[in-house]
Design a protein around this motif. Structure first.
Motif, PDB file in Angstrom:
ATOM      1  N   GLU A  72       0.812  -1.216   0.000  1.00 58.80           N
ATOM      2  CA  GLU A  72       0.000   0.000   0.000  1.00 58.80           C
ATOM      3  C   GLU A  72       0.843   1.262   0.000  1.00 58.80           C
ATOM      4  OE1 GLU A  72       0.072  -1.956   2.881  1.00 58.80           O
ATOM      5  OE2 GLU A  72      -0.326  -0.714   4.644  1.00 58.80           O
ATOM      6  N   HIS A  73       2.103   1.128   0.377  1.00 52.70           N
ATOM      7  CA  HIS A  73       2.966   2.304   0.435  1.00 52.70           C
ATOM      8  C   HIS A  73       3.248   2.868  -0.954  1.00 52.70           C
ATOM      9  CE1 HIS A  73       3.407   0.234   4.208  1.00 52.70           C
ATOM     10  NE2 HIS A  73       3.932   1.303   4.743  1.00 52.70           N
ATOM     11  N   THR A  74       3.170   2.029  -1.981  1.00 54.03           N
ATOM     12  CA  THR A  74       3.389   2.557  -3.334  1.00 54.03           C
ATOM     13  C   THR A  74       2.310   3.580  -3.671  1.00 54.03           C
ATOM     14  OG1 THR A  74       2.126   0.717  -4.322  1.00 54.03           O
ATOM     15  CG2 THR A  74       4.507   0.435  -4.093  1.00 54.03           C
ATOM     16  N   PHE A  75       1.102   3.366  -3.183  1.00 53.24           N
ATOM     17  CA  PHE A  75       0.016   4.319  -3.429  1.00 53.24           C
ATOM     18  C   PHE A  75       0.215   5.596  -2.592  1.00 53.24           C
ATOM     19  CE2 PHE A  75      -1.657   0.193  -4.520  1.00 53.24           C
ATOM     20  CZ  PHE A  75      -2.381   0.421  -5.675  1.00 53.24           C
ATOM     21  N   ILE A  76       0.693   5.382  -1.361  1.00 51.05           N
ATOM     22  CA  ILE A  76       0.961   6.551  -0.506  1.00 51.05           C
ATOM     23  C   ILE A  76       2.025   7.424  -1.166  1.00 51.05           C
ATOM     24  CG2 ILE A  76       1.773   7.291   1.781  1.00 51.05           C
ATOM     25  CD1 ILE A  76       0.707   4.574   2.873  1.00 51.05           C
ATOM     26  N   HIS A  77       3.053   6.789  -1.690  1.00 47.23           N
ATOM     27  CA  HIS A  77       4.111   7.551  -2.378  1.00 47.23           C
ATOM     28  C   HIS A  77       3.549   8.303  -3.582  1.00 47.23           C
ATOM     29  CE1 HIS A  77       7.132   4.334  -0.758  1.00 47.23           C
ATOM     30  NE2 HIS A  77       6.681   5.139   0.185  1.00 47.23           N
ATOM     31  N   GLN A  78       2.648   7.641  -4.279  1.00 45.64           N
ATOM     32  CA  GLN A  78       2.107   8.278  -5.487  1.00 45.64           C
ATOM     33  C   GLN A  78       1.294   9.518  -5.107  1.00 45.64           C
ATOM     34  OE1 GLN A  78       0.802   5.528  -8.390  1.00 45.64           O
ATOM     35  NE2 GLN A  78       0.114   7.083  -9.829  1.00 45.64           N
ATOM     36  N   VAL A  79       0.499   9.405  -4.048  1.00 42.16           N
ATOM     37  CA  VAL A  79      -0.257  10.568  -3.592  1.00 42.16           C
ATOM     38  C   VAL A  79       0.695  11.666  -3.128  1.00 42.16           C
ATOM     39  CG1 VAL A  79      -1.767  11.430  -1.763  1.00 42.16           C
ATOM     40  CG2 VAL A  79      -2.388   9.362  -3.023  1.00 42.16           C
ATOM     41  N   ALA A  80       1.720  11.273  -2.362  1.00 41.79           N
ATOM     42  CA  ALA A  80       2.676  12.273  -1.870  1.00 41.79           C
ATOM     43  C   ALA A  80       3.321  13.011  -3.044  1.00 41.79           C
ATOM     44  CB  ALA A  80       3.740  11.601  -0.989  1.00 41.79           C
ATOM     45  N   ASP A  81       3.746  12.272  -4.046  1.00 43.13           N
ATOM     46  CA  ASP A  81       4.371  12.899  -5.212  1.00 43.13           C
ATOM     47  C   ASP A  81       3.392  13.810  -5.946  1.00 43.13           C
ATOM     48  OD1 ASP A  81       6.698  11.611  -4.659  1.00 43.13           O
ATOM     49  OD2 ASP A  81       6.511  10.095  -6.220  1.00 43.13           O
ATOM     50  N   PHE A  82       2.144  13.362  -6.040  1.00 42.28           N
ATOM     51  CA  PHE A  82       1.136  14.168  -6.706  1.00 42.28           C
ATOM     52  C   PHE A  82       0.932  15.489  -5.958  1.00 42.28           C
ATOM     53  CE2 PHE A  82      -3.257  15.519  -7.394  1.00 42.28           C
ATOM     54  CZ  PHE A  82      -3.326  15.521  -8.782  1.00 42.28           C
ATOM     55  N   LEU A  83       0.892  15.403  -4.630  1.00 39.91           N
ATOM     56  CA  LEU A  83       0.664  16.602  -3.825  1.00 39.91           C
ATOM     57  C   LEU A  83       1.842  17.566  -3.906  1.00 39.91           C
ATOM     58  CD1 LEU A  83      -0.999  14.983  -0.673  1.00 39.91           C
ATOM     59  CD2 LEU A  83      -2.123  16.056  -2.643  1.00 39.91           C
ATOM     60  N   VAL A  84       3.042  17.010  -3.909  1.00 45.24           N
ATOM     61  CA  VAL A  84       4.230  17.863  -4.039  1.00 45.24           C
ATOM     62  C   VAL A  84       4.237  18.548  -5.398  1.00 45.24           C
ATOM     63  CG1 VAL A  84       6.745  17.781  -4.313  1.00 45.24           C
ATOM     64  CG2 VAL A  84       5.653  16.594  -2.385  1.00 45.24           C
ATOM     65  N   ALA A  85       3.920  17.769  -6.437  1.00 48.78           N
ATOM     66  CA  ALA A  85       3.896  18.340  -7.789  1.00 48.78           C
ATOM     67  C   ALA A  85       2.834  19.434  -7.887  1.00 48.78           C
ATOM     68  CB  ALA A  85       3.629  17.243  -8.819  1.00 48.78           C
ATOM     69  N   LEU A  86       1.692  19.159  -7.301  1.00 52.99           N
ATOM     70  CA  LEU A  86       0.583  20.113  -7.343  1.00 52.99           C
ATOM     71  C   LEU A  86       1.001  21.448  -6.731  1.00 52.99           C
ATOM     72  CD1 LEU A  86      -2.438  20.181  -8.097  1.00 52.99           C
ATOM     73  CD2 LEU A  86      -2.953  19.591  -5.725  1.00 52.99           C
ATOM     74  N   ASP A  87       1.690  21.352  -5.617  1.00 52.27           N
ATOM     75  CA  ASP A  87       2.130  22.556  -4.925  1.00 52.27           C
ATOM     76  C   ASP A  87       3.134  23.333  -5.768  1.00 52.27           C
ATOM     77  OD1 ASP A  87       2.025  24.182  -2.563  1.00 52.27           O
ATOM     78  OD2 ASP A  87       4.053  23.493  -2.124  1.00 52.27           O
TER      79      ASP A  87
END
Lengths: 359, 359, 359, 359
Positions: free
Chosen positions: C307-322
């Motif tokens: 499940e951590h692969t999904f957490i990483h993907q969300v984290a990366d998405f949020l960083v990119a968004l910012d």
């Protein structure tokens, strides 16, 4: 967990002491357990306590704790707290646990229970006198592969046990600046009251061994169990190349099994009943729905990690609580490990075998 | 070995005592060594000696021995024999070796050298007094991966050594009929004068450890080396699931290495100098032309087996002989191992650490 | 993440379609990402949408969604939703994604993007026209060991690439009742519009390959990359004994690497620059603080899971968004994979090599 | 082999052509087979033939050949020769084999049989017309673990076969100087008449596959067997990091198995009948007395190596000879492999699937 109507959960109000590595793993476990396991209680993160007010506030914000405290004495007497979780350094365990028990709180405590068996004994007396639920965070008991191994042993698949061996190998303290000397590495640790590699790493080996293979009667690194089997233990932070290599192997008359933490989903299993030409060690990837805890997670082949052992422990605690039962390892179980590690340190000094008291 | 004109080889006349498992490995080694290695001597299989005249004749025919004897006393005094090879049971080693040395023969002896250090000491005295070449068949020193490890240690790639651990795990004596009792398994063996798992398996672990990591100063299963490192040894025939799992691992300040006999071509090596993100254990398949002994065999990736360790030992002996040098392990080296195994058996009785004499 | 004062996070309002396996992994990722990663946004679970009102309510309660919907058309037009996450079956992806894009929402979509490249192309057009952030859930790109491999490739440590091979082996559809026939197993799947093993498993192999090794130009199971390397791919649910064995290996002029999902923390790495006698495959346990993502989790040696692969993907998405940047894989990246899987299915029919269009 | 009276062996007079790598493995096999196996014939090394008189003389001396020849035509007509063994380059196989057959000699030939199926067909016709024993040196059929796998397949333990995959990975031809070009690596080899990686490495994969899994009907790297299963093959000398990694895996309805040459004693076996929680891959160390060939060697756990496959092949040939039977693989078996490799090369040109003729 399926999506069927979620049963209304009861609140369990948690106050935690400490916000370090273990503060994180415990907090995460309180939040995740009720989402993935069908438990009757939902832990509510009421308060976190630590001396540094700024840092504890940041921790509370991140994890959603409703309040902060900077004095554990204030925390343990709060009326809105059901459970005190001790995730602070070893030298604080006894004092906080005893006070919490006296205040009628459930007490969860990081391992090792006490710095010495003497300390641990006082903690056991306190929780047993107060009749409060209590548990020690020997989290590795909740690795699915290890739980399956325990089940296989309980089914008497191994027959008489001959050997047990277990290591905890790390390398992060190797440094030119540390006084490692010809005096021997474990001596260095034995000088640190109640901590060092013995309480930090070896305690995990011992707790696991006691759970899987029963009481130890005497020890001198080579150790004898009550069931007649012999064991070798080794815990060190000077094993170059190993990060957190917690291993165990057990050899019985009819079966053997081995496991290690770097490949935590594998249980290696040898069954003597296997037909002649095809006898061999089976590498079982413990990720199926019928493996311990795994139906609550994903699908076969997909793994979980370190923090899940804490989530499992919280889930088991909540299930036991709902059934008015105790989840192990209790403080008394923690005391048993302290008796063994005390004997290890004594044997290192006397250079003889030392007997281990019954917990 | 290339096909260039083969140098004319000198004869080395061999008389062997014993035609069992070791009789076969030695005989094969004498025949194969000069075909694959560039050695100055060619062993000539002059005579094999054993009490059963029929069986010894069959053995002689199969391997091409020119004659048979049924009394080792006749063999050791034959003029046409240069070298006596003792491949008979342990309780015959001392008597034959001492007589052969007195007769001026080179002496090769199966391990362990003596049943006790006392016996071994008399054997050392005999060959050293007679100034005859002598060697003990600790064949595992000649596994290419192990030889490479020795070389890496000699180059001081490991820095200060912290830990050494070595096992020899077998399971073939587990049986309902054997009196294994709660008394402990190694006790069973210690009752058998000079033999049992201690002399049979543990002796291999000890010889290898002394060669790789230097002298041992004291032991109680947990053992201390002169260089300050600590070690754990374990040898057993009750480890269900293991056939001949001889393992070793050494942890130094800058490097670590591990090897086992079931995967004998692999050397697992950890180099602390490796760059941060890619630090890890390297699995080296020791089959290249620049690996020890391997240029004499096939091409990279293709393996050799158990009997090749004996072939290498003969080749090294022949090369040393031609150079008037000694090939190790000598009888004195074998004595060092006997000192350690004697101390192991003593410690098992006293339940204390025991000092190990200098060989 | 350290305990320093947590920066005030902005809300990102999420509406998700689907509450199955992927609904769980995505929901968990939205909750966990801001606790373990230093991101500027905190996803707020606004609404979950599915047709079964009872079950969607249970799901919402469990994960803390503030509301439920039973018609995705209502969801995509809600003013209080910033991001639509499509975790429903493949045949719903295109319609929902296009509508969400038209409504100006960010769109995250489970893989494969479309059932066919044609569908996927329409989805790309929609999000690119609407200029909304978009991402496909090819989660395995976020395994730390794989991210490290990508970094090593980007540093040009491998030189010219010769070979790439990748498998996804499962066995759960082997059953007497399924019409597997002599027709061949992949044909069975190719008959299922846009789904089957090709879209389900092979799509993961392809997405990973395109990311690591660049565009594919032609394919017939054996496939050629634009960089001249050749590859073999295999995805099946009839490989008895394998649960979710996603593997990959890449062989370059100067280095090689291999990884698999059943041991997801290991990167096996071969560096041709290693000195001669010690050339071998290094087994790197990707759990150190300087390994991708790992400083946000525990300590060296301790593992994370699926499940951590999904957490990483969300984290990366949020960083990119910012940062007003795009996190890959975008819909256009997803289209590239669909082009390849379409060509695979075509080649299975024509029994010839088929060219792959440029995405 | 036990020491009981050795049965008197009949002479089998061998003349070998070639003294390279294969000349050594064959010569060693002729000498070792009768010492370790209970065979009725003892090969006598009558003559070795090669063009370089000096080098062939050195080879003869080293291995004990009684005479030398420099013209194979002289060798094949010598009255004192029973068997011609062809260990010379591929382009000499057909001419020598056909002449030897005409002269009434038994013929053993290195693989691949011919450079093309056409050549091989002429060789088959010659030995079958002459009715002489004939065998091709596909030695890997004699690895004990592989023989056990064959036995398990013959017992129908696997049920219907779904998948077969096999690789032969090497890296020794990677060099800046070789014209590897964007043309593709296997093309390079297909340009070399009958040799290259296809005849050298892939031929081993194919022979093994035909033996274990039956006839192949069509191929395009992805290949279909007559039994309906699909297979992937890969042979290359550009797989950085691999020395001689010959692998195979077979997946059936009820069982799967995997093996590789770098760990040649291991058979990895998955049995679907294993109980649910303990389903896993068994790692079987094929070194027991009841494993193929192993009772003739040492004791459980102790390994043999590469050259032993040749010794086994000679032993099997001698046993068959004594029983007036044929030891496989015969020349006709060798032809079957040549049909497949020819189709592989054709498919590489046409970029289509190609049918494989029946041998």
């Amino acid at each position: 967990m399926s999506n069927k109507a979620v049963s209304k959960k009861k609140d369990l109000n948690v106050g935690i002491v400490g916000y370090g590595f273990m503060g994180r793993t415990h907090s995460n476990a309180y939040l995740q357990a009720p989402r993935f396991f069908d438990v009757a209680y939902r832990p509510v993160l009421k308060a976190v306590c630590a001396r540094n007010a700024d840092r504890v506030k940041g921790f509370a914000e991140n994890w959603g704790y409703q309040s902060v405290e900077t004095d554990w004495r204030a925390l343990v007497t709060r009326k809105d707290i059901d459970l005190i979780d001790i995730a602070s350094p070893n030298d604080t365990h006894a004092e906080i646990a005893i006070a919490a028990a006296k205040a009628g709180k459930m007490v969860l405590c990081e391992k090792p229970l006490g710095r010495t068996a003497e300390e641990a004994k006082a903690m056991v007396d306190a929780v047993e006198k107060a009749r409060v639920p209590n548990m020690v965070w020997y989290n590795y008991r909740r690795v699915p592969a290890v739980v399956l191994l325990k089940k296989l042993l309980d089914e008497d698949r191994f027959g008489r046990i001959f050997h047990y061996r277990s290591q905890f190998l790390q390398d992060w303290t190797i440094s030119q600046d540390l006084p490692q000397g010809g005096e021997g590495l474990w001596r260095l640790d034995s000088a640190v009251a109640g901590s060092g590699v013995t309480g930090d790493l070896l305690a995990h080996n011992i707790d696991m061994a006691l759970w899987l293979n029963g009481p130890i009667t005497e020890i001198a690194f080579l150790c004898r169990f009550q069931n007649g089997s012999l064991a070798l233990f080794e815990a060190t932070r000077h094993a170059r190349g190993h990060k957190a290599l917690f291993t165990l192997e057990i050899n019985g008359e009819r079966a053997s099994a081995a496991w290690d933490l770097h490949d935590l989903h594998r249980l290696n299993y040898f069954d003597h009943r296997d037909e002649g030409q095809l006898r061999g060690w089976k590498s079982v990837h413990i990720t199926d729905g019928d493996h311990p805890y795994m139906k609550n997670w994903w699908v076969p082949g997909l793994q979980i990690g370190y923090e899940h052992t804490f989530i499992h422990q919280v889930a088991d605690f909540l299930v036991a609580l709902d059934g008015n039962r105790t989840a192990a390892p209790t403080f008394r179980d923690g005391l048993a490990t302290d008796y063994v590690t005390d004997a290890v340190l004594k044997s290192a000094k006397t250079k003889k075998w030392e007997a281990v008291p019954v917990a």
